[in-house]
Design a protein around this motif. Structure first.
Motif, PDB file in Angstrom:
ATOM      1  N   SER A   1       4.466   9.885  24.009  1.00 16.35           N
ATOM      2  CA  SER A   1       5.354  10.838  24.223  1.00 16.35           C
ATOM      3  C   SER A   1       5.225  11.340  26.049  1.00 16.35           C
ATOM      4  O   SER A   1       5.928  11.923  26.574  1.00 16.35           O
ATOM      5  CB  SER A   1       5.281  11.896  23.534  1.00 16.35           C
ATOM      6  N   LYS A   2       3.959  10.598  26.561  1.00 14.12           N
ATOM      7  CA  LYS A   2       3.553  10.706  27.848  1.00 14.12           C
ATOM      8  C   LYS A   2       3.934   9.638  28.674  1.00 14.12           C
ATOM      9  O   LYS A   2       3.724   9.705  29.804  1.00 14.12           O
ATOM     10  CB  LYS A   2       2.143  11.156  27.673  1.00 14.12           C
TER      11      LYS A   2
ATOM     12  N   ILE B   1      -4.528  14.372  23.439  1.00  7.88           N
ATOM     13  CA  ILE B   1      -3.600  15.352  22.995  1.00  7.88           C
ATOM     14  C   ILE B   1      -4.125  15.960  21.853  1.00  7.88           C
ATOM     15  O   ILE B   1      -4.356  17.375  21.520  1.00  7.88           O
ATOM     16  CB  ILE B   1      -2.231  14.779  22.595  1.00  7.88           C
TER      17      ILE B   1
ATOM     18  N   TYR C   1       6.978  14.621  17.811  1.00  5.50           N
ATOM     19  CA  TYR C   1       6.803  13.782  19.137  1.00  5.50           C
ATOM     20  C   TYR C   1       7.485  14.296  20.322  1.00  5.50           C
ATOM     21  O   TYR C   1       7.549  13.982  21.617  1.00  5.50           O
ATOM     22  CB  TYR C   1       7.473  12.359  18.983  1.00  5.50           C
TER      23      TYR C   1
ATOM     24  N   GLY D   1       0.772   9.299  22.046  1.00  3.71           N
ATOM     25  CA  GLY D   1       0.479   9.168  23.281  1.00  3.71           C
ATOM     26  C   GLY D   1       1.658   8.703  24.207  1.00  3.71           C
ATOM     27  O   GLY D   1       1.986   8.769  25.408  1.00  3.71           O
TER      28      GLY D   1
ATOM     29  N   HIS E   1      -1.246   4.566  26.171  1.00  5.82           N
ATOM     30  CA  HIS E   1      -0.900   5.589  25.330  1.00  5.82           C
ATOM     31  C   HIS E   1      -1.925   5.854  24.282  1.00  5.82           C
ATOM     32  O   HIS E   1      -1.941   6.981  23.818  1.00  5.82           O
ATOM     33  CB  HIS E   1       0.452   5.110  24.544  1.00  5.82           C
TER      34      HIS E   1
ATOM     35  N   SER F   1       4.457  18.005  21.626  1.00  3.99           N
ATOM     36  CA  SER F   1       3.280  17.999  21.496  1.00  3.99           C
ATOM     37  C   SER F   1       2.375  19.098  21.728  1.00  3.99           C
ATOM     38  O   SER F   1       1.322  19.082  21.234  1.00  3.99           O
ATOM     39  CB  SER F   1       2.850  16.563  22.261  1.00  3.99           C
ATOM     40  N   SER F   2       2.822  20.093  22.599  1.00  3.32           N
ATOM     41  CA  SER F   2       2.026  21.068  22.914  1.00  3.32           C
ATOM     42  C   SER F   2       2.561  22.498  22.271  1.00  3.32           C
ATOM     43  O   SER F   2       2.134  23.367  22.323  1.00  3.32           O
ATOM     44  CB  SER F   2       2.559  21.654  24.389  1.00  3.32           C
TER      45      SER F   2
ATOM     46  N   LEU G   1      -4.052   8.792  26.139  1.00  2.00           N
ATOM     47  CA  LEU G   1      -3.036   9.868  26.088  1.00  2.00           C
ATOM     48  C   LEU G   1      -2.974  10.560  24.667  1.00  2.00           C
ATOM     49  O   LEU G   1      -2.919  11.926  24.399  1.00  2.00           O
ATOM     50  CB  LEU G   1      -1.645   9.365  26.506  1.00  2.00           C
TER      51      LEU G   1
END
Length: 370
Positions: free
Chosen positions: A194-195, A225, A111, A192, A218, A114-115, A221
């Motif tokens: 996390s955004k 991801i 969390y 989502g 979310h 995420s990237s 989103l």
């Protein structure tokens, strides 16, 4: 209530923390009022916190467990009745302390990163750990009060939903690959968030209509991801996208109806709603398991009835040997759970020795566990 500052090296199990512990993004990791256990204390040490405020006086003292006194008062005759009527619960998912720590570390990493290139690998490792726990003792039931992988809501909720969904899937007869997929979807269903802006995500009050519209994004989103990763099956990504949809079309983000909602999403919805109801949040107190089940059963127009029934047959609300208080004023010990009625096990009065089959005996129709 008076409080005092206690250095981290002097914290002891059973102490009640009198402050909230937050991370760099001001997300609550340990709530004020939480009772410290070895898992929480170790987590505070890893965070590098020098110490915390602890409540003093009666709140900090370990009070005598009233259930222990009732247990000690049971006569040999009643104990004999209990022993002969007792039937073990179905095997439940159990996580060792080592697995809990590994899962807690892994889910927080997901969390917060995420990237990351390790995202898929970490997700599979956590899911494999849950699969191992599920298969270790051929678990067919779940007692979420025993899972406790984290004190931070989003992380703990993700693991709870994944575990509950996997148990439901196993009881539905899904394949091992499908159970693994539903586990991944459960772990990542709230990715989502996390955004979502922190001030909305952790707001300690009801969201405004505008804030709720942001929160409702979310699932989209999270879907994006996973789609960007290109490592996850479409059915997993779609389950994440649809986990807030309702079969009557009144869910979000798309408002699709029953025929458009995937099997995985229907499973996630039941697991997600139940765990959200029984979990403490800054803006609401947790419901009792009994009240949560009552609410869940009232949502037949929103949730898949078959999934709900299977969930209710495998969630253990009153584990065998639990002492409960009945509406007739008696204390009783649970000796058998009924898969068709999670709220109504078979119990024996600790003083009278009377057996009450709450699920099947018509004479017990008006008797409930309070």
């Amino acid at each position: 209530m008076e409080r005092r500052f206690v250095r981290i090296s002097q914290l002891k199990e059973g102490m009640r923390i009198d402050q909230a512990v937050t991370d760099r993004l001001d997300r609550v990791l340990v709530h004020r009022g939480a009772i410290l256990d070895p898992f929480v204390i170790e987590g505070l040490i890893k965070l590098g916190i020098p110490g915390v405020y602890i409540g003093s006086g009666e709140d900090e003292k370990k009070k005598e467990d009233p259930m222990a006194a009732i247990e000690a008062s049971i006569s040999p005759l009643v104990k004999n009745k209990i022993m002969h009527a007792r039937e073990e619960d179905p095997a439940k998912v159990k996580l060792s302390d080592t697995v809990r720590k590994r899962i807690s570390t892994g889910i927080q990493y997901l969390y917060n990163n995420s990237s990351s290139e390790k995202f898929t690998h970490t997700t599979n490792n956590i899911t494999n750990s849950l699969m191992d726990a599920l298969n270790e003792n051929d678990a067919l039931a779940v007692d979420i009060s025993q899972l406790r992988t984290s004190d931070e809501y989003t992380f703990r909720h993700s693991v709870d939903v994944a575990t509950i969904a996997m148990v439901i899937a196993k009881n539905m007869g899904l394949s091992m690959n499908e159970i693994h997929d539903i586990g991944i979807a459960g772990l990542l269903h709230d990715m989502g968030k996390s955004k979502i802006p922190t001030e909305i995500l952790n707001k300690p009050a009801k969201l405004t209509d505008q804030e709720f519209e942001v929160m409702k994004q979310h699932p989209v989103l999270g879907y994006r991801i996973l789609q960007e990763k290109k490592d996850f099956k479409d059915i997993i990504s779609i389950a994440v996208l649809q986990h807030h949809e309702k079969i009557n079309g009144k869910g979000y983000p798309m408002g699709v109806t029953e025929d458009k909602i995937t099997k995985y999403a229907r499973i996630l919805s039941v697991a997600d709603v139940y765990d959200a109801l029984v979990t403490n949040r800054p803006y609401k107190k947790p419901l009792s398991q009994r009240n949560a089940v009552d609410i869940l059963m009232s949502m037949t127009g929103e949730l898949d009835i078959k999934v709900m029934q299977i969930f209710l047959s495998c969630v253990i609300l009153y584990p065998v040997d639990t002492i409960v208080h009945l509406s007739n004023g008696e204390y009783a010990k649970v000796v058998k759970n009924n898969s068709s009625s999670a709220l109504r096990p078979t119990v024996i009065g600790t003083e009278t020795g009377n057996l009450y089959d709450l699920a099947n005996d018509v004479n017990c129709a008006n008797l409930v566990i309070e």
